[in-house]
Design a protein around this motif. Sequence first.
Motif, short mmCIF file in Angstrom:
data_model
loop_
_atom_site.label_atom_id
_atom_site.label_comp_id
_atom_site.label_asym_id
_atom_site.label_seq_id
_atom_site.Cartn_x
_atom_site.Cartn_y
_atom_site.Cartn_z
N GLU A 17 0.83 -1.21 0.00
CA GLU A 17 0.00 0.00 0.00
C GLU A 17 0.86 1.26 0.00
O GLU A 17 0.51 2.25 -0.64
CB GLU A 17 -0.93 0.00 1.21
CG GLU A 17 -2.06 -1.01 1.14
CD GLU A 17 -3.02 -0.87 2.31
OE1 GLU A 17 -2.95 0.17 3.01
OE2 GLU A 17 -3.83 -1.78 2.51
N LYS A 25 3.75 1.53 -1.29
CA LYS A 25 4.62 1.49 -2.48
C LYS A 25 6.06 1.14 -2.14
O LYS A 25 6.98 1.47 -2.87
CB LYS A 25 4.57 2.84 -3.23
CG LYS A 25 3.16 3.22 -3.66
CD LYS A 25 3.12 4.57 -4.35
CE LYS A 25 1.69 4.96 -4.72
NZ LYS A 25 1.62 6.28 -5.36
N ARG A 65 -7.74 -2.08 -1.92
CA ARG A 65 -6.40 -1.53 -2.14
C ARG A 65 -5.39 -2.60 -2.54
O ARG A 65 -4.34 -2.30 -3.09
CB ARG A 65 -5.91 -0.81 -0.88
CG ARG A 65 -6.76 0.39 -0.47
CD ARG A 65 -6.16 1.11 0.70
NE ARG A 65 -6.08 0.26 1.88
CZ ARG A 65 -7.08 0.12 2.76
NH1 ARG A 65 -8.21 0.78 2.59
NH2 ARG A 65 -6.94 -0.66 3.81
N SER A 71 -0.69 -4.47 -5.69
CA SER A 71 -1.49 -3.27 -5.46
C SER A 71 -2.74 -3.31 -6.33
O SER A 71 -2.68 -3.65 -7.51
CB SER A 71 -0.68 -2.01 -5.78
OG SER A 71 -1.51 -0.87 -5.71
#
Length: 300
Positions: A137, A139, A154, A272
């Motif tokens: 989430e 990154k 998400r 993701s």
Amino acid sequence: MEMQQLRYFAAVARTGNFSRAARECHVAQPSLSQQILKLEDEVGERLFERTRRRALLTPAGSLLLPHAQSILETAEQGRQEIREMGGQVRGKILLGALPTIAPYFLPDIIRAFREKYPGVELIIHEETTEQLLRDIEEKELDLALISDAPPSHRIEVQQLFSEELFLCLPAFHPLVHQKKVVAGDLQHEKFILMQDGHCLGAQAQQFCKSKGFQPEISCRSAQIGTVLAMVQVGLGISLIPEMALPGAPKDGIVYRSLDGLKPRRVLALALSGQRKPSLCAGEFAKFVQAKRMQSAKAAF
């Protein structure tokens, strides 16, 4: 303000330590520290409060961090898109995995992937499922191998396959000589499980509860190897995944498949759900899915 300075700054902020950040960035610590000092001179504020063990963001550092991360991410995305425009599978994959999956499932996949795509660098992070999902989430990871996860818009979770959890007994345990072992035979045994937060420990506990008893836990560890070593000397019994058996110690331990409904765990690939994976991360996901198909055929 240089990209390298921002990269070093973000690494120190993430690790909370200049030495760890230097190792992560493959640079000598004095060089990294010098670049951070230059960045602080340029912005006119201290970015870190330095203690003997930690580097803590100052208010100015906290203000700069999201901007630095955005710049680094945009630059990397631009580089990746240029590579993909030429059809080149190159770049870096930030891959997460549970420590109960990584050493058993990943080596063959990575070897085959590297043979086809030698220009891709893989960086592996081993953590709990909760932390791996958080890193996706935020990154910090491109994708992760986990043991299932709750639904979330998400995170995209692709189930791969399930595997049996095998009973591990010390060789001198009375159950070794029993023709059939069922879950009920374990209710008065001491268990050695993975630490709290690790899916494997929770799965073993959940299986026992589904059979009507609460397992008595004598100790916990963060590594399967340590769990097995404690089983070997008679400190308790455990349940470990099938994929760990080929490399597991054979002397002093007996592995049994329980009769009746067997304990299992589900393996999954997490990505993701809010951003498209890079070309190289997408290709790696295909290799993982191919491994899933091989496992499904073998089970059939």
